[in-house]
Design an enzyme around this catalytic site. Sequence first.
Site, mmCIF file in Angstrom:
data_model
loop_
_atom_site.group_PDB
_atom_site.id
_atom_site.type_symbol
_atom_site.label_atom_id
_atom_site.label_comp_id
_atom_site.label_asym_id
_atom_site.label_seq_id
_atom_site.Cartn_x
_atom_site.Cartn_y
_atom_site.Cartn_z
ATOM 1 N N LEU A 9 -25.936 -1.669 -19.007
ATOM 2 C CA LEU A 9 -25.582 -2.958 -18.415
ATOM 3 C C LEU A 9 -25.928 -2.926 -16.938
ATOM 4 C CD1 LEU A 9 -21.995 -3.415 -19.962
ATOM 5 C CD2 LEU A 9 -24.241 -3.771 -21.019
ATOM 6 N N THR A 13 -30.156 -1.233 -8.552
ATOM 7 C CA THR A 13 -30.492 0.065 -7.972
ATOM 8 C C THR A 13 -30.059 1.219 -8.884
ATOM 9 O OG1 THR A 13 -30.227 -0.887 -5.777
ATOM 10 C CG2 THR A 13 -30.211 1.518 -5.928
ATOM 11 N N VAL A 14 -28.788 1.254 -9.236
ATOM 12 C CA VAL A 14 -28.282 2.393 -10.018
ATOM 13 C C VAL A 14 -28.764 2.326 -11.463
ATOM 14 C CG1 VAL A 14 -26.231 3.654 -10.749
ATOM 15 C CG2 VAL A 14 -26.292 2.583 -8.489
ATOM 16 N N ALA A 33 -28.703 18.901 -23.805
ATOM 17 C CA ALA A 33 -27.689 18.219 -24.615
ATOM 18 C C ALA A 33 -27.790 18.553 -26.091
ATOM 19 C CB ALA A 33 -27.805 16.710 -24.421
ATOM 20 N N ILE A 136 -22.932 13.973 -6.056
ATOM 21 C CA ILE A 136 -22.140 15.213 -5.942
ATOM 22 C C ILE A 136 -21.158 15.281 -7.100
ATOM 23 C CG2 ILE A 136 -20.676 16.601 -4.448
ATOM 24 C CD1 ILE A 136 -21.410 14.718 -2.133
ATOM 25 N N ASP A 201 -14.576 0.585 0.657
ATOM 26 C CA ASP A 201 -15.322 1.387 -0.322
ATOM 27 C C ASP A 201 -14.793 2.823 -0.348
ATOM 28 O OD1 ASP A 201 -17.880 1.937 -1.989
ATOM 29 O OD2 ASP A 201 -18.019 3.374 -0.340
ATOM 30 N N LYS A 205 -12.770 5.105 -3.459
ATOM 31 C CA LYS A 205 -13.096 6.466 -3.892
ATOM 32 C C LYS A 205 -11.923 7.414 -3.649
ATOM 33 C CE LYS A 205 -17.933 5.513 -2.760
ATOM 34 N NZ LYS A 205 -18.884 5.532 -1.632
#
Lengths: 436, 436
Positions: A9, A13-14, A33, A136, A201, A205
Site C-alpha cells: 500500500l 518514497t518508502v 528467508a 537501524i 516526529d 518514535k
Amino acid sequence: MKPVKVGLLGLGTVGGGTATVLSRNAEEIARRAGRGIVIDFAAALDTSHAAQLGLSGVRLSNNAMDVVEDPDIEIVVELIGGYNLAKDLVLQAINNGKHVVTANKALIALHGNEIFAAAQKQGVIVAFEAAVAGGIPVIKAVREGLAANRIEWLAGIINGTSNFILTEMRDKGRSFADVLAEAQVLGYAEANPTFDVEGIDAAHKLTILSSIAFGVPLQFNETYVEGISKITPEDVSYAADLGYRIKLLGIARRTEQGIEQRVHPTLIPRKQLIASVDGVMNCVMVQGDAVGSTLYYGRGAGAEPTGSAVVADIIDVVRAMTSDPNNRVPHLAFQASTLADTPILPITEVETAFYLRMRAVDKPGVLADVTRILGDRSISIEAFLQKEPAKAGSEVDIIMLTQRVRQGNMDEAIAAIEQLDSICGAVTRLRVETLN
Amino acid sequence: MKPVKVGLLGLGTVGGGTATVLSRNAEEIARRAGRGIVIDFAAALDTSHAAQLGLSGVRLSNNAMDVVEDPDIEIVVELIGGYNLAKDLVLQAINNGKHVVTANKALIALHGNEIFAAAQKQGVIVAFEAAVAGGIPVIKAVREGLAANRIEWLAGIINGTSNFILTEMRDKGRSFADVLAEAQVLGYAEANPTFDVEGIDAAHKLTILSSIAFGVPLQFNETYVEGISKITPEDVSYAADLGYRIKLLGIARRTEQGIEQRVHPTLIPRKQLIASVDGVMNCVMVQGDAVGSTLYYGRGAGAEPTGSAVVADIIDVVRAMTSDPNNRVPHLAFQASTLADTPILPITEVETAFYLRMRAVDKPGVLADVTRILGDRSISIEAFLQKEPAKAGSEVDIIMLTQRVRQGNMDEAIAAIEQLDSICGAVTRLRVETLN
C-alpha cells in the site's frame, strides 16, 4: 516452497524503496528467508511509475482496500502514512487475518495499543521496525537483543531533519531559519516542517521506544515535546565553549517516581560518541543494567534505508507466520497481559541539569541577584560564562550550567529571575544530559 | 506455562554473569519471554561459589556431561570455552536433542560448520550472539535486522584488550609492552595475551561475521591475522599527524574476485565515528546496499555484558523451540543448502592503501630512489611526512600514505626499498582504510 505474496500500500518514497530492494535483492533474500517474497498486488493513487520500481506484471489498483481484501495476499505492507485511512486499512487487514508491516510511526504511536490488541486477537503480527530510526534495527535490538536487561534509559537522535539543521548551525554559525530554508530546497525538510523541527516526529518514535523498553502501553499524549525552532546560533556557540553540543534528543528514562518520556533540544558533552552524529544520520543509545551502554547508528530516513527495515520485517513475518502465535516476540516487547501502569512523569517533575542564558544590564549586583534566586531554591551552579555582546553596549550575556534540579523548581527560579529589573527579556533554558 | 529448564556449563566470568542476570532480572525476563527461564543444573570444576551466583537449590555437578545427559534439560548453555571438551559437549547436547547457547567464538569459528550441520539434522538451534562483540546484538543485526541487504563490507573493533592498549598508547604516548603489562595487572589482558594482541581472538569473531554477512561457510584458516605487538608509539603519533588513528580492525569485504577476511592494525580517519571508540569498548560497522552505513557499539566482554547476550539467546531459543525447524533463522543467516563457495582472497591479492614508515640516511636522492621504486609499480603517494628523529643524528623518518594498491605489488616494492643502501632496517607497513 511457494513464494509469499505481499500486498503493498503506497508507492511513494518508502514504497518505492521497498519495491526496489525486494526486486534487486530477491535472490539473496530468498537464500535467507528460505522462500521467495514477491509483491503480488500494489495500490497507490498514482501507479504510473510501477514498472520503474520493478513492479511490471504486478496487479495494481488505485484503491488500497482492494489489496487488503484480496484473499491471495498474506502480508499487507502499509506505507501510505497518516492516521485515518492507514488505520482503517491496517485494522481491516488484521480483521482479514493478514499480517501487517508498517513504517508509520504516527499510526503506531497514536493507535498502536488498539492495533496490537486487534492483532493479538486474530493471531497475526504487526511489525514496525521501519517506524523508528529508519534502517537501524533498533526495535529489534531493544525488543530482542537486549531482552535480558532491565533497560534503564535510552536517548536518541531520531529526526534527521532537525539534526541536519543543528549540524549546519554549528558548523557554519547560521541561523535556524536560514538552514531550514536550505533544507527545504534540498528536500531534507518538508514544505511544512512542523512535525520535524517541533519534535513531533521524534516524539512519535520516542513513544514507541519507551513502550518497548519499559513494558508500558503507548502514551503519545504523555510525551513532552519541545522543538529546535528557538535555538539560536549564540546558544550553539556558547554550548561549544562549555564543551557541549546541542542535539534534539528523545529521552526515555525509568525513575523511582515514574517514566520520563521527553523530546527536547539537549546539551550533551562533546566527548560522547552520539555528540559526533551529524547531518541527517540517526543514533540511539540504550542503557541496560547488564549490558551497560550500547549505541546504534545509521540512516533514519530515505527510500532504501527505510525499505531495508520494511523488508527485514517482512522476512521476520515470513519466518514467524508458521509459529505458535503465543510464542512470538510480543508487539511491545513484553507480553500484552504484563504491560505495566507505571506513570509517565509530567515534565515539571523531571530532574535534569540546565543551561541558562540571560541578557543582563552590565552593572554590579546582577549576578548576586541571580545566584541568590537560584540558591534559595537549592540550585547549584556548575559552570559560568559571561560574554560581551557582538556590538558594544551596556548589556552582557550570562550563561550558566546548573546541577540537576527538578524542572518545577527551575521554572520558579526563572520566573523570579525574569522579574529582576537588570535582566532584559526572557531567560533561555535548555536541558543538559551527560548520558553516563 | 512451565519454566524452561536450562543447564549451565561453566561458572567462570561469563557463566557467573549469565546466572546473575537470569536471577536478578527473572521477573522482567518472564514478562518478555512469556514463561520463566530457570537454571536447573549447573556444572563446573569448582562449584563452591554457586550460592553467591543465585544458584542455591540448583543441582550441581563437577562433570559437565551430567548436564548434557540430563533428560530434564531443554537448553544447554556452554560457557566453558576452549575447543575440545566444549566441542564434545555441544555435539553430545545436540545429539540428545537439546538446543545450545554458546559464547565460544573459537569453537564456532573452527568447528561451527560441523556443529551447525549436526544441529540442522537434529532440528535444534545453536545460538551464539555472545561469541561476537559480547553484549552488542550484532549477530542479530546482521542475520535479521539487515536481512534485506546485500552486505558490502563490515569492519569492527572486536577485541577490547587490543583497543585498550592502542588507546593508552595514543593518549599517553606509552609503548606497547608498557601498556600490556598494565593491562595484565588490571585484568584487561590475560597472562598469555597472544590470542588478544596477535589478533587471533578478533579473527575468530571476524570469521563468524564474514560468514553471516556473505553466506559462506566458516573458514577461520583463510582469515589473515596480524596483531598489534609491533605498533610503536611513533606510528601512533605519525598517524595522528596525518589525521588518522590506529585500530585493530577485523574487516570482511565482498569484491568481484572474492571475499576479503582480514584482521590487522589499520589507520582510519579520525573523523569516522568508529575512530572515537576507545578503551575496552567494541564497535562494528556494517555497510549494506540498501541501508548504507550502520554501526553498533557497546561492551565486548565482561561478565554481565556477555551474560546479556547469552540470556537474549536463551530467550530467542525459548521462542523458537516450538516453531517449525525449517522456518527458523538459519545458523549462518543463509539457508545451509545455499551457502556459497565464493573464495576467500589471499592477503597478497587484497587491495588497500598503505602507511609506510622507513628510516633513511639524510642525504640527497633517497626520496627519489624510494618514489621511483613505488612509481615503477604504479603506486601513487597520497601524503608524505618527514620527521627528524628525537635525538640528533644523520637519520630521518620518512612516512608515506599511498593510494590503493594490491598488497603483492606493495610487498615487492618494500623488498626493493629495503635493498637501498640509504634505507636503514625494515620498512614498517600498515594498511589504511577510509571506511566510506
